[in-house]
Design a protein around this motif. Structure first.
Motif, PDB file in Angstrom:
ATOM      1  N   THR A  60     -36.027   2.971 -29.207  1.00  0.00           N
ATOM      2  CA  THR A  60     -37.274   2.501 -29.506  1.00  0.00           C
ATOM      3  C   THR A  60     -37.801   1.362 -28.540  1.00  0.00           C
ATOM      4  N   LEU A  61     -37.178   0.455 -28.173  1.00  0.00           N
ATOM      5  CA  LEU A  61     -37.384  -0.415 -27.267  1.00  0.00           C
ATOM      6  C   LEU A  61     -37.759   0.072 -25.704  1.00  0.00           C
ATOM      7  N   ASP A  62     -37.065   1.050 -25.506  1.00  0.00           N
ATOM      8  CA  ASP A  62     -36.970   1.740 -24.441  1.00  0.00           C
ATOM      9  C   ASP A  62     -38.405   2.613 -24.178  1.00  0.00           C
ATOM     10  N   LEU A  63     -38.808   3.054 -25.113  1.00  0.00           N
ATOM     11  CA  LEU A  63     -40.035   3.763 -25.172  1.00  0.00           C
ATOM     12  C   LEU A  63     -41.487   2.949 -25.078  1.00  0.00           C
ATOM     13  N   LEU A  64     -41.440   1.570 -25.520  1.00  0.00           N
ATOM     14  CA  LEU A  64     -42.470   0.931 -25.311  1.00  0.00           C
ATOM     15  C   LEU A  64     -43.029   0.701 -23.863  1.00  0.00           C
ATOM     16  N   PRO A  65     -44.314   0.729 -23.834  1.00  0.00           N
ATOM     17  CA  PRO A  65     -44.976   0.713 -22.674  1.00  0.00           C
ATOM     18  C   PRO A  65     -44.472   0.019 -21.431  1.00  0.00           C
ATOM     19  N   THR A  66     -44.257   0.453 -20.109  1.00  0.00           N
ATOM     20  CA  THR A  66     -44.164  -0.382 -18.888  1.00  0.00           C
ATOM     21  C   THR A  66     -45.132  -0.146 -17.889  1.00  0.00           C
ATOM     22  N   LYS A  67     -45.234  -0.964 -16.688  1.00  0.00           N
ATOM     23  CA  LYS A  67     -46.125  -0.606 -15.625  1.00  0.00           C
ATOM     24  C   LYS A  67     -45.920   0.794 -15.157  1.00  0.00           C
ATOM     25  N   HIS A 111     -36.094 -10.310 -33.005  1.00  0.00           N
ATOM     26  CA  HIS A 111     -36.734 -11.163 -31.868  1.00  0.00           C
ATOM     27  C   HIS A 111     -37.082 -10.404 -30.505  1.00  0.00           C
ATOM     28  N   LEU A 112     -36.143  -9.375 -30.250  1.00  0.00           N
ATOM     29  CA  LEU A 112     -36.450  -8.926 -29.014  1.00  0.00           C
ATOM     30  C   LEU A 112     -37.651  -7.969 -29.100  1.00  0.00           C
ATOM     31  N   LEU A 113     -37.611  -7.351 -30.017  1.00  0.00           N
ATOM     32  CA  LEU A 113     -39.061  -6.495 -30.315  1.00  0.00           C
ATOM     33  C   LEU A 113     -40.278  -7.117 -30.190  1.00  0.00           C
ATOM     34  N   VAL A 114     -40.192  -8.429 -30.885  1.00  0.00           N
ATOM     35  CA  VAL A 114     -41.577  -9.103 -30.722  1.00  0.00           C
ATOM     36  C   VAL A 114     -41.811  -9.915 -29.356  1.00  0.00           C
ATOM     37  N   HIS A 115     -40.543 -10.301 -28.688  1.00  0.00           N
ATOM     38  CA  HIS A 115     -40.729 -10.640 -27.418  1.00  0.00           C
ATOM     39  C   HIS A 115     -41.292  -9.705 -26.566  1.00  0.00           C
ATOM     40  N   ARG A 116     -41.060  -8.754 -26.792  1.00  0.00           N
ATOM     41  CA  ARG A 116     -41.485  -7.808 -25.816  1.00  0.00           C
ATOM     42  C   ARG A 116     -42.985  -7.135 -26.129  1.00  0.00           C
ATOM     43  N   LEU A 117     -43.362  -7.239 -27.345  1.00  0.00           N
ATOM     44  CA  LEU A 117     -44.778  -7.259 -27.657  1.00  0.00           C
ATOM     45  C   LEU A 117     -45.624  -8.392 -27.174  1.00  0.00           C
ATOM     46  N   VAL A 118     -45.363  -9.286 -27.251  1.00  0.00           N
ATOM     47  CA  VAL A 118     -45.936 -10.690 -26.776  1.00  0.00           C
ATOM     48  C   VAL A 118     -46.065 -11.024 -25.402  1.00  0.00           C
ATOM     49  N   THR A 119     -45.119 -10.651 -24.608  1.00  0.00           N
ATOM     50  CA  THR A 119     -45.028 -11.040 -23.212  1.00  0.00           C
ATOM     51  C   THR A 119     -45.414  -9.964 -22.241  1.00  0.00           C
ATOM     52  N   SER A 120     -45.606  -8.803 -22.713  1.00  0.00           N
ATOM     53  CA  SER A 120     -46.220  -7.605 -21.738  1.00  0.00           C
ATOM     54  C   SER A 120     -47.606  -7.123 -22.117  1.00  0.00           C
ATOM     55  N   ASN A 121     -48.297  -7.500 -20.984  1.00  0.00           N
ATOM     56  CA  ASN A 121     -49.681  -6.888 -21.165  1.00  0.00           C
ATOM     57  C   ASN A 121     -50.029  -5.449 -21.528  1.00  0.00           C
TER      58      ASN A 121
END
Length: 596
Positions: free
Chosen positions: A437-444, A475-485
């Motif tokens: 699920t974390l791997d599927l989150l959007p990246t550049k 924590h890791l999930l929320v961090h990814r949501l917060v720090t990535s535009n």
């Protein structure tokens, strides 16, 4: 007249004249000047060449007290240097000299001017006699002043004092680890990247525990036993991190006695290197496989310690991330079945070992770490889901005429019943699901459709043991949501934001009260994306309720109230400032219109 210090009685008990002796002399004397002269002569420094100097000092109005203070200071420094030199030699002769010195001075350890000499003598002795150790225990202040090498000799025989010494250090370590999870600030680093593998074992608490253990195997084994007990009682994986970091810290400072006595050293060292390099090569795979097979044939205690090391969140994160990478690469190429990949089999077994840690500690050793059905049923089905995701991703990039031809394949269906059954029943499957699920989150470089991401998010609340609600994963999930535009378009979708926040995070507060901190973090840094109304709705749902006892500890409850008030005030001020700015802009536009 002031009362004489208590240590003066110690001087008099051993025949050294003190205030009482001087008072008796003066009160019983028939010739005071002569008595004073005799007392000074008997207790002064007996050096004939000193007499002229003393007269010279008298002429310069330098008090005898100042002179004697200086002499004591200089002599103390010289004695301490000689004691350290004897301690460095470590010869039988030097040890005998130190023992004789201790016998002479120990009885005066309460005298402040002599105590540094006593403490240094104790420190330099490789072994302090039991009669001294028993007296040290009886004086708490003196015990606290002794060097750690002296206290180690006491701890070997007094388990209670050892516990008393290490408990605050361990508690401080756990608290500092938790602070990383609960930080509201927006940092580019998270729990998994704020420290390297080497810097983690250089934490003050880890270094202090290693210094407290020293080279004494008994203390090291007792410390490991305490950490094992705490992990079983609390289930907090920070204890697993501490277990691994202490062993590697001992390895770093070359404490050979400790390293050799720990049968898990090679296993920990190899895993630590893999986590550090974020890579698992064939040589490491073979070594870990041999160590794992050997551990399963060893005692329960050895296997339990290996399980604790494998339960370290950094290790679990690495193992799961590597497993997902292997599965994703295989989904793209289709070269192998999951059960045909030795590296993948090892990774899954190590994840399962870590997940079985608490059961192994209680001697409930599973007959097999991983049920073969995981390799023959779950992983193939999981890989098929990945293939579908890759196919949809490629279709989104394809020309319209190609995409239209495969329009039916672009639809996203819920996880099949087989996958759902495994996710509800097995924590290894659940951990893999979280990491994918974390791997599927959007990246550049890669952005999946919202419907694809939702397919996996909607299963998170149903995972085995509610593992998705536990830190460090939430924590890791929320961090990814917060720090990535990259997530702004994702969370701007009301369906996605509701699935992430309302259906997942808010429902998990009763399971893990610390999720409130993560929601505060989201509200603080993503209020522009979520919208003011939804942000305020979230804040209302996590607001502290004085009428209900808090589920967490009082310290955490107090901290949450402080953070909540700070965040709500900041959001209110930002809103007020925004309204004032809009009002000024509207006023300027109105003035411009009227002037025209």
């Amino acid at each position: 007249m002031s009362t004489a210090p208590s240590y003066t009685k110690e001087l008099e008990n051993y025949g050294i004249p003190g205030p009482s002796a001087l008072r008796d002399l003066l009160t019983s004397s028939n010739n005071l000047p002569e008595t004073i002269k005799e007392f000074q002569a008997a207790n002064s420094i007996q050096l004939p060449s000193l007499k002229p100097v003393m007269k010279l000092l008298d002429l310069h109005n330098i008090r005898r007290t100042e002179y004697h203070e200086l002499v004591v200071h200089e002599l103390t420094d010289k004695i301490l240097l000689k004691l350290r030199a004897l301690g460095e030699k470590r010869t039988p002769d030097s040890v005998r000299k130190l023992e004789r010195q201790l016998e002479k001075c120990f009885k005066l350890y309460k005298v402040p001017k002599i105590r540094p000499i006593v403490l240094e003598t104790l420190k330099q002795l490789p072994k302090v006699a039991d009669r001294y150790l028993k007296l040290i225990i009886c004086d708490k202040e003196f015990y606290d002043s002794c060097a750690v090498t002296v206290r180690q000799q006491i701890w070997v025989k007094n388990d209670g004092l050892f516990l008393e010494a290490i408990n605050p250090v361990i508690a401080s370590y756990i608290t500092e680890k938790d602070k990383i999870f609960l930080s509201i600030e927006k940092l580019q680093t998270n729990f998994f990247t704020c420290d390297t593998t080497k810097s983690r074992r250089q934490w003050p608490q880890v270094q202090e525990l290693i210094s407290m253990v020293g080279e004494r195997e008994v203390l090291y084994e007792r410390l490991m036993e305490i950490i094992r007990e705490r992990y079983f009682e609390a289930g907090n994986t920070h204890y697993c991190s501490l277990r691994l970091e202490l062993l590697m810290a001992a390895h770093d400072v070359n404490v050979e006695h400790v390293v050799k006595v720990d049968p898990c050293h090679d296993f920990a060292w190899c895993l630590d290197a893999c986590v550090r390099d974020k890579h698992l090569d064939s040589q490491q795979t073979n070594k870990l496989k041999i160590l794992l097979d050997t551990g399963k044939k060893s005692s329960t205690k050895v296997l339990a310690d290996m399980a604790m090391i494998a339960s370290d969140p950094h290790v679990v994160h690495f193992l799961c991330s590597m497993s997902i990478k292997v599965l994703r690469d295989n989904a793209s190429s289709g070269a192998y079945l999951p059960r045909e990949q030795n590296a993948l089999q090892l990774l899954i077994k190590l994840i399962a070992l870590g997940a079985s840690g608490k059961n192994i500690i209680t001697e409930q050793i599973p007959q097999q770490l991983v049920d073969p059905i995981i390799f023959t049923k779950f992983l193939p089905s999981f890989t098929m889901s990945m293939i579908e995701d890759i196919f949809r991703y490629e279709l989104n990039k394809a020309p319209d005429e190609v995409a239209d031809e495969y329009q039916q394949e672009k639809s996203v269906s819920p996880p099949n019943p087989l996958l759902t059954t495994f996710l509800k029943a097995d924590v290894v499957c659940s951990l893999l699901w979280i990491h994918y699920t974390l791997d599927l989150l959007p990246t550049k470089r890669r952005v999946h459709e919202n419907s694809t991401i939702l397919r996996y998010f909607q299963m998170l609340p149903r995972l085995k043991d509610k593992v998705a609600y536990r830190d460090p994963w939430v924590h890791l999930l929320v961090h990814r949501l917060v720090t990535s535009n990259q997530f702004s378009p994702l969370l701007s979708d009301e369906t996605v934001s509701r699935a992430v926040i309302s259906d997942f995070l808010l429902r998990g507060i009763e399971i893990n009260p610390n999720i409130r901190f993560h929601l505060l973090k989201l509200c603080t840094h993503l209020k522009g994306v979520l919208g003011e109304a939804y942000t305020r709705s979230i804040l209302e749902q996590v607001a502290p309720d004085p009428s209900k006892p808090d589920v967490g500890s009082p310290t955490l409850a107090e901290r949450f109230v402080t953070e909540y008030e700070r965040i709500t005030q900041k959001i209110t001020l930002d809103r007020t400032s925004s309204l004032e700015t809009n009002s000024e802009v509207a006023s300027v536009k109105s003035d411009d219109t009227m002037s025209q």
